[in-house]
Scaffold this active site. Structure first.
Site, PDB file in Angstrom:
ATOM      1  N   ARG A 160      42.948  31.032  43.814  1.00  9.60           N
ATOM      2  CA  ARG A 160      41.878  31.311  42.848  1.00  9.60           C
ATOM      3  C   ARG A 160      42.359  32.123  41.646  1.00  9.60           C
ATOM      4  NH1 ARG A 160      38.211  31.651  47.573  1.00  9.60           N
ATOM      5  NH2 ARG A 160      39.631  33.280  48.197  1.00  9.60           N
ATOM      6  N   ILE A 161      43.067  33.248  41.918  1.00 10.29           N
ATOM      7  CA  ILE A 161      43.452  34.134  40.812  1.00 10.29           C
ATOM      8  C   ILE A 161      44.558  33.474  39.977  1.00 10.29           C
ATOM      9  CG2 ILE A 161      44.327  36.419  40.177  1.00 10.29           C
ATOM     10  CD1 ILE A 161      43.024  37.501  42.768  1.00 10.29           C
ATOM     11  N   THR A 239      50.255  41.578  39.877  1.00  8.61           N
ATOM     12  CA  THR A 239      48.918  42.119  40.187  1.00  8.61           C
ATOM     13  C   THR A 239      48.537  41.724  41.608  1.00  8.61           C
ATOM     14  OG1 THR A 239      47.904  40.149  39.212  1.00  8.61           O
ATOM     15  CG2 THR A 239      48.023  42.102  37.805  1.00  8.61           C
ATOM     16  N   ARG A 241      50.516  42.159  45.348  1.00  5.82           N
ATOM     17  CA  ARG A 241      50.780  43.290  46.228  1.00  5.82           C
ATOM     18  C   ARG A 241      52.196  43.773  45.945  1.00  5.82           C
ATOM     19  NH1 ARG A 241      46.110  43.798  46.769  1.00  5.82           N
ATOM     20  NH2 ARG A 241      44.859  43.823  48.696  1.00  5.82           N
ATOM     21  N   GLU A 270      52.809  52.570  47.467  1.00  4.20           N
ATOM     22  CA  GLU A 270      51.659  52.764  46.606  1.00  4.20           C
ATOM     23  C   GLU A 270      50.853  53.947  47.125  1.00  4.20           C
ATOM     24  OE1 GLU A 270      48.150  49.855  45.645  1.00  4.20           O
ATOM     25  OE2 GLU A 270      50.062  48.982  45.010  1.00  4.20           O
ATOM     26  N   HIS A 289      46.827  50.068  40.294  1.00  3.52           N
ATOM     27  CA  HIS A 289      46.096  49.087  41.110  1.00  3.52           C
ATOM     28  C   HIS A 289      44.624  48.988  40.670  1.00  3.52           C
ATOM     29  CE1 HIS A 289      46.211  46.964  45.286  1.00  3.52           C
ATOM     30  NE2 HIS A 289      45.402  46.339  44.442  1.00  3.52           N
TER      31      HIS A 289
HETATM   32  C1  DGY Z   1      42.049  43.245  46.405  1.00  8.05           C
HETATM   33  O1  DGY Z   1      40.838  43.038  46.447  1.00  8.05           O
HETATM   34  O2  DGY Z   1      42.815  42.859  47.302  1.00  8.05           O
HETATM   35  C2  DGY Z   1      42.570  43.960  45.194  1.00  8.05           C
HETATM   36  O3  DGY Z   1      43.910  44.269  45.303  1.00  8.05           O
HETATM   37  C3  DGY Z   1      41.756  45.214  44.897  1.00  8.05           C
HETATM   38  O4  DGY Z   1      40.498  44.819  44.513  1.00  8.05           O
END
Ligand code: DGY
Length: 334
Positions: A160-161, A239, A241, A270, A289
């Site tokens: 999706r992202i 963006t 992990r 992190e 994050h």
């Molecule tokens: C997630 O939802 O996994 C993002 O890293 C933080 O919203």
């Protein structure tokens, strides 16, 4: 369905009020008040009598924590990623784990693109330059960066992202490539994305943006070999992990010029310690994050997290379940 009595729920951090209101209507809710997560000992103590647990990605929910919660019926994570939770153990115990897919797709894609643009055009360096009083005149060679339009964008992880970032790339008239072990060919064709293997994508891209979940397969998937395949002018954006990238290899890549820049929303570990070598590099931009951190996205995440939790307490199927295999058999007796 109304709950017959008010079950005890522990929420590991203050989340937007709308989600808490939904929970308070039906449950006894205890919220951990600190900015920092509860320690493992505190968490084990808090979950002892809990039927519902609402967690953050910064709470390690391992077998020990799950074992400390004999009454637990549901874990609801305030995130889409659930790599901090021992999913196999939750499933073994018959505990469904909720999460928040979908709702944060566009906000996270926005941040990935913001990092891409900021790194390409050296926005943060420019702002620091002005604040430091260094701006004396217009400079013909001052803070020259890379073009975004017309460049090649490589998306690693075409879910999706990744697809939402690809759409932004197409909007900027970029050539967009994607790698995914199980590629969605229909989505690629409709967005206008070329599917490639990872090595070819790394070789051809000016920008590489990571969008894979963290699993055993993706742990350090971008390491020395992969960084050396990239162009010396390339920019890496993460963006997803932190541990998807090997931080030692990334440091060398940025220091020794295997790649030009990196822009990271996530790090390993992190938060990143202040003495971490990556923080000493001008060509590494790091933010804390904040991929999903828009007011409406975080509010919607709170609502979905509450809906998942309430469904679990009612022993109904969670609207968004990260371990649907839990429904394949009855709850085991301990
Ligand atoms: C997630 O939802 O996994 C993002 O890293 C933080 O919203």
């Amino acid at each position: 369905m109304k709950l017959r009595r008010r079950p005890h729920v522990f929420v590991t951090r203050l989340i937007p009020e709308r989600g808490l209101e939904m929970l308070r209507e039906h449950c006894e809710v205890e919220v951990w008040p600190d900015e920092l997560p509860p320690s493992k000992e505190a968490l084990k103590e808090k979950v002892r009598d809990c039927e519902g647990l609402l967690t953050m990605l910064s709470d390690p929910i391992d077998a020990e924590v799950i074992a400390a919660a004999p009454k637990l019926k549901v874990i609801s994570q305030y995130a889409v990623g659930v790599d901090n939770i021992d999913i196999a153990e939750a499933t073994r115990r018959g505990i469904p784990v909720g999460h928040t897919p979908g709702v944060l797709t566009e906000a996270t894609a926005d941040l990935a693109f913001a990092l891409l643009m900021a790194a390409a055009r050296r926005v943060v360096e420019g702002a620091d330059y002005v604040r430091a009083g260094k701006w004396k005149t217009w400079g013909p060679t001052l803070l020259l960066g890379a073009d975004v339009w017309g460049a090649t964008l490589g998306i690693v992880g075409f879910g999706r992202i990744g697809q939402a970032v690809a759409r932004r790339g197409v909007g900027f008239r970029m050539r967009v490539l994607a790698y995914d072990p199980r590629p969605d060919e229909e989505a690629a064709a409709s967005i206008g994305v070329e599917l490639l293997d990872l090595d070819a994508l790394l070789r051809e891209s000016d920008f590489v943006s990571l969008h894979t979940p963290l699993t055993e397969e993706t742990y350090h998937m971008i390491g020395e070999r992969e960084l050396k395949l990239m162009k010396p002018t390339a920019i890496l954006i993460n963006t997803a992990r932190g541990p998807v990238v090997d931080p030692k290899a990334l440091y060398r890549a940025l220091k020794e010029g295997w790649i030009a820049r990196a822009a990271l929303d996530v790090t390993e570990p992190e938060p990143i310690p202040m003495d971490h070598p990556l923080l000493g590099l001008q060509n590494c931009l790091i933010v804390p994050h904040i991929g999903s951190a828009s007011v409406s996205t975080r509010t919607e995440m709170a609502v979905i997290t509450a809906e998942n939790l309430l469904a679990g307490l009612r022993e109904q199927r969670l609207p968004h379940c990260a371990n649907p295999q839990v429904y394949e058999r009855g709850r085991p007796s301990e």
